[in-house]
Design an enzyme around this catalytic site. Structure first.
Site, PDB file in Angstrom:
ATOM      1  N   ASP A  92       0.532  -1.431   0.280  1.00 45.41           N
ATOM      2  CA  ASP A  92      -0.208   0.043  -0.035  1.00 45.41           C
ATOM      3  C   ASP A  92       0.952   1.415  -0.283  1.00 45.41           C
ATOM      4  OD1 ASP A  92       0.811  -0.251   2.535  1.00 45.41           O
ATOM      5  OD2 ASP A  92      -0.968   0.073   3.620  1.00 45.41           O
ATOM      6  N   HIS A  93       2.317   1.053   0.636  1.00 46.28           N
ATOM      7  CA  HIS A  93       2.948   2.524   0.634  1.00 46.28           C
ATOM      8  C   HIS A  93       3.873   3.160  -0.762  1.00 46.28           C
ATOM      9  CE1 HIS A  93       1.651   1.662   5.196  1.00 46.28           C
ATOM     10  NE2 HIS A  93       2.878   3.146   5.606  1.00 46.28           N
ATOM     11  N   ASP A 157       3.744  -1.369  11.599  1.00 43.88           N
ATOM     12  CA  ASP A 157       2.699   0.422  11.841  1.00 43.88           C
ATOM     13  C   ASP A 157       2.635   1.201  12.536  1.00 43.88           C
ATOM     14  OD1 ASP A 157       2.326   1.670   8.229  1.00 43.88           O
ATOM     15  OD2 ASP A 157       0.738   2.146  10.083  1.00 43.88           O
ATOM     16  N   ARG A 445      -1.625  12.516  10.135  1.00 47.47           N
ATOM     17  CA  ARG A 445       0.012  13.239  10.638  1.00 47.47           C
ATOM     18  C   ARG A 445      -0.198  14.556   9.579  1.00 47.47           C
ATOM     19  NH1 ARG A 445       2.468   7.895  11.848  1.00 47.47           N
ATOM     20  NH2 ARG A 445       2.095   7.560  13.612  1.00 47.47           N
ATOM     21  N   SER A 641       5.895   7.212  13.140  1.00 42.69           N
ATOM     22  CA  SER A 641       6.181   5.997  12.236  1.00 42.69           C
ATOM     23  C   SER A 641       6.610   4.954  13.094  1.00 42.69           C
ATOM     24  CB  SER A 641       6.336   6.525  11.246  1.00 42.69           C
ATOM     25  OG  SER A 641       7.656   5.236  10.645  1.00 42.69           O
ATOM     26  N   ARG A 643       8.764   3.150  11.258  1.00 41.29           N
ATOM     27  CA  ARG A 643       9.798   2.475  10.813  1.00 41.29           C
ATOM     28  C   ARG A 643      11.004   2.952  11.784  1.00 41.29           C
ATOM     29  NH1 ARG A 643       9.665   8.548   7.817  1.00 41.29           N
ATOM     30  NH2 ARG A 643       6.918   7.570   7.801  1.00 41.29           N
TER      31      ARG A 643
HETATM   32  C1  MIC Z   1       3.403   6.510   8.576  1.00 40.61           C
HETATM   33  O1  MIC Z   1       1.828   6.546   8.864  1.00 40.61           O
HETATM   34  O2  MIC Z   1       3.878   7.240   8.993  1.00 40.61           O
HETATM   35  C2  MIC Z   1       4.120   4.915   8.148  1.00 40.61           C
HETATM   36  C3  MIC Z   1       3.905   5.177   6.501  1.00 40.61           C
HETATM   37  O3  MIC Z   1       2.456   4.504   7.517  1.00 40.61           O
HETATM   38  C4  MIC Z   1       4.876   4.175   8.975  1.00 40.61           C
HETATM   39  C5  MIC Z   1       5.105   3.247   8.364  1.00 40.61           C
HETATM   40  C6  MIC Z   1       6.560   3.387   7.783  1.00 40.61           C
HETATM   41  O4  MIC Z   1       6.983   4.489   7.531  1.00 40.61           O
HETATM   42  O5  MIC Z   1       7.017   3.015   6.567  1.00 40.61           O
HETATM   43  C7  MIC Z   1       3.818   4.556  10.582  1.00 40.61           C
HETATM   44  O6  MIC Z   1       2.775   4.593  10.210  1.00 40.61           O
HETATM   45  O7  MIC Z   1       3.967   3.428  10.846  1.00 40.61           O
HETATM   46 FE1  SF4 Z   2      -0.895   4.492   5.043  1.00 43.51          FE
HETATM   47 FE2  SF4 Z   2       0.758   5.207   7.783  1.00 43.51          FE
HETATM   48 FE3  SF4 Z   2      -0.929   7.588   6.139  1.00 43.51          FE
HETATM   49 FE4  SF4 Z   2      -2.126   5.481   6.827  1.00 43.51          FE
HETATM   50  S1  SF4 Z   2      -1.352   6.798   8.646  1.00 43.51           S
HETATM   51  S2  SF4 Z   2      -2.658   5.691   4.933  1.00 43.51           S
HETATM   52  S3  SF4 Z   2      -0.706   3.384   6.834  1.00 43.51           S
HETATM   53  S4  SF4 Z   2       0.739   6.067   5.915  1.00 43.51           S
END
Ligand code: MIC
Ligand code: SF4
Length: 748
Positions: A92-93, A157, A445, A641, A643
């Protein structure tokens, strides 16, 4: 999880919960029930909120294509044949939003073919369910297919808590945690403190589930939930749909909470039924008393939760948060005045709805209801409008039920079922790189640079229906609840509150669901990684600790203010190299505010004195000279995140210790897992003692012990020294990870 496994879990609960009530000498909250029911060894387990380390057995592991690459690479290092718990991978990302669903999908499949091949082959080999690109966003797909009341899940995630909308304890963690749980180890987490949120009244009019969490963010702030579970209950909870509950739990990640969850109720049962799981709904109804807090807890919450917040939904106003932090909250009615006072741009350059947080049927229908009113009144959209459906089911259903047509009529673009602009996968051409501008979305976010890579973009978050109404004003100064717009006839037009049923009357439409089961014979499958790959690099173990104290470490970076993982390891185009540690490390601290020089993403090399140097370049120079280094950070360091790249890149480039005022939960664990020493200043003001060109030493490392402070010596350029105390939260086992060089090294 198959229904008979859920049945077995439910059947095991009454005895376990009784045992816990006896041992604790009191009734149980719902979160406690689920934790107790999943204890690796209840007898041996110490239970002490905020202090004990829980060892738990998870029901399920969820991975997505960005963090999942590292999780799988680490799992592979453990040398197991198959995953020990049901697990899925969701693509998805990596899909970039550019020109709409179908073209974006085609481009993504070609651009990312190497990564998808790796994820697909590893999934097939190790017994992991694989959700193809386009199938949907991890959290929405999990809610539709796998989440269930009373379950325990971890996911690589941070928004994994979305499943709390169905009464599950679902926790966001780093990839290493997932790799270990998949390898069959118990999973560890700090016994969380509990915040009870008592909801009374009823959602109505413009107020939606989103406002519960955006309001709460204003109350508790982005670190108010650290190492805590937020448990919702009270009569008001029944007025919120299961998907609305999902929204609230999803964005509970922005409180820094370990997770959030709701008590099992009929709204959840209805959602389970609508998503083809009537059997699970029936079972949960049968075991309902174990899937809600004990009655004494609900009657007297202050006695059993560490904190209680009361929210009267009938009084709650629609909220909007931002820019730059999700806890900068105010009711929408107060925004116009603040925009003027702060001199923020009032013009909205883009409006976005959907994402994993807010793309339920109800969200889409309420937004379409608002759009329809405007269309009927002859209003024109003033702002580009982008819609991200959370899953193929949602996409097909909004297409069938005419919502898509409505969105397109107002000039909207429906994007692929993926993260897209929420994670900087957005090719934007309407504003210049550093042009100050405002956008609104229904995402979760809004850190600087999050959506389009530009820190000059001011991002505001609110409910999808409010975002949709703002499209017709094109201005942050419009309050859709109380204000009017001018219609083409010159008359004042006022929106009526949005309406929608919570679930589609005709059921969900099904498309190509995009699920692929693992191979029946995993041994015959080869994991595909090309040795010359630019996208995936097999991992080399990090070096073990050499048994010596850290003497006079250079401090290339001291961060000031908010240091989210988006500041430490930005996403956007860097998502392309999430499986390649060396390449992604070039992004290290690119978004960080340098406390020494005031620059962003660069600073002065503490050894050569070279100015304006990019942090990764600086770190590579130090590494080449064999000089390990330290990071100094501010409050809630590593927020956001999951990550683990934000821990792995510094580690890879030679960082041995990170000393901060305070940590966010997932990041602190990620540092521990990768063998970096995470310390906090005993006196937060000592942060100010570290100045440019200082060196820091960490002494007494061979006597590292749980709860024992660590002495840190700051050496000034003239040789003068200052000794301060720092704390750590490592257990004996975690100290073992540090010594071994990483948690993984300690295993093998
Ligand atoms: C996000 O919403 O910040 C992400 C991208 O989904 C991250 C995961 C990632 O950095 O791949 C998360 O929420 O953990
Ligand atoms: Fe994707 Fe993270 Fe955004 Fe949700 S918050 S849509 S998992 S990047």
């Amino acid at each position: 999880m198959a229904v008979d496994q859920i049945k077995r879990l439910y059947e095991s609960m009454p005895a376990k919960l009784d045992q816990a009530r006896k041992r604790f000498g009191r009734p149980l909250t719902l979160a406690e029930k689920i934790l107790v029911a999943h204890a690796d060894n209840f007898e041996k387990q110490e239970w002490n909120r905020g202090k004990a380390q829980l060892r738990l057995r998870v029901d399920r592991v969820a991975l997505q294509d960005a963090t999942g690459q590292m999780a799988l690479l680490q799992f592979m290092q453990a040398g197991k044949k198959q995953v020990a718990v049901p697990s899925t991978v969701h693509c998805d990302h990596l899909i970039r939003a550019q020109s709409g669903a179908s073209e974006d999908m085609k481009r993504a499949v070609t651009e990312n073919s190497e990564v998808y091949r790796f994820l697909h082959s590893a999934s097939r080999k190790y017994g992991i369910g694989f959700w193809k690109p386009g199938a949907g966003i991890i959290h929405q797909v999990i809610l539709e297919n796998y989440a269930f009341p009373g379950g325990l899940m971890i996911g690589a995630d941070s928004h994994t808590p979305n499943a709390g909308g169905l009464g599950m304890v679902a926790i966001g963690v780093g990839g290493a945690d997932c790799g270990e749980a998949m390898a069959g180890l118990a999973w560890e987490v700090l016994d969380p403190k509990l915040i009870g949120v008592r909801l009374t009244g009823k959602l109505s009019g413009w107020t939606s589930a989103k406002d519960v969490i955006t309001y709460l963010l204003g109350v508790l702030t982005v670190k108010g939930g650290t190492n805590k579970i937020v448990e919702y209950f009270g009569p008001g909870a029944e007025s919120i749909s299961a998907t609305g509950k999902g929204t609230i739990c999803n964005m509970g990640a922005e409180l820094g909470a370990t997770t959030s969850l709701f008590q099992f109720d009929d709204r959840m049962a209805a959602y389970l039924g609508a998503t083809d799981r009537a059997d699970i709904a029936k079972l949960a109804q049968q075991y309902r008393e174990h899937l809600v807090a004990d009655p004494e807890v609900l009657a007297n919450p202050k006695k059993y939760y560490d904190e209680v917040v009361e929210i009267d939904l009938s009084e709650l106003e629609p909220h909007i948060v931002g820019p730059h932090s999700p806890d900068r909250a105010r009711p929408i009615s107060k925004l116009a005045a603040e925009v003027k006072k702060e001199g923020w741009p009032a013009e909205i350059k883009a409006a976005l709805i959907g994402s994993c947080t807010n793309s339920s049927y109800e969200d889409m229908k309420r937004s379409a209801h608002v759009a329809m009113q405007a269309l009927k009144a002859g209003l024109k959209a003033k702002t580009p409008f982008l819609v991200t459906p959370g899953s193929e089911r949602i996409y097909q259903t909004i297409k069938r039920d005419g919502m898509m047509e409505t969105f397109e009529k107002i000039g909207g673009t429906v994007l692929a079922n993926a993260c897209g602009p929420c994670i900087g996968q957005w090719k934007r051409s309407d504003v210049g790189k550093e042009e100050t501008n405002a956008i609104v979305s229904s995402f979760n976010r809004n850190f600087p640079g999050r959506n389009d890579g530009s820190a000059a973009t001011m991002s505001f978050l609110t409910s999808p229906e409010i975002v949709t109404a703002l499209v017709f004003a094109g201005s942050l100064e419009f309050d859709p609840v109380h204000g009017t717009l001018q219609g083409p006839d010159g008359k004042a037009f006022r929106f009526t509150p949005p309406e929608s049923e919570e679930l589609p009357a005709k059921g969900f439409a099904r498309g190509e669901e995009g699920y692929e089961a693992p191979a029946s014979d995993g041994d015959a499958v080869q994991v595909v990684v090309s040795p010359t790959s630019e996208r995936i690099q097999l991992l080399q173990p990090f070096p073990r600790w050499d048994g010596k104290d850290f003497i006079e470490l250079a401090v290339p970076v001291k961060t000031k203010g908010k240091t989210t993982t988006d500041h430490i390891s930005p996403a956007g185009t860097w998502l392309l190299v999430r499986g390649h540690l060396d390449k992604i490390s070039d992004n290290m601290f690119l978004g960080a505010n340098n406390a020494f020089t005031g620059e962003v993403g660069k600073g002065t090399n503490p050894v050569t004195g070279e100015k304006g140097q990019n942090f990764s370049k600086m770190a590579r120079e130090l590494k080449a000279k064999g000089l390990p280094w330290a990071v100094i950070g501010d409050e809630n360091y590593g927020e956001g995140s999951s990550r683990e790249h934000a821990a792995m890149s510094p580690r890879y480039l030679g960082c041995t210790v990170v000393i901060v005022r305070s940590f966010a939960r997932i990041h602190e664990t990620n540092l521990k897992k990768q063998g970096v020493l995470p310390l906090t200043f005993s006196k937060p003001a000592d942060y100010d003692l570290v100045e440019p060109a200082d060196f820091v030493s960490v002494t007494g490392l061979s006597q590292l012990a749980p709860g024992k402070p660590v002495a840190v010596v700051i050496t000034k350029p003239g040789g003068k020294t200052v000794t301060i105390q720092c704390q750590h939260t490592m257990t004996d086992e975690q100290i073992g990870w540090f010594k071994a060089g990483s948690a993984l090294n300690a295993l093998t």
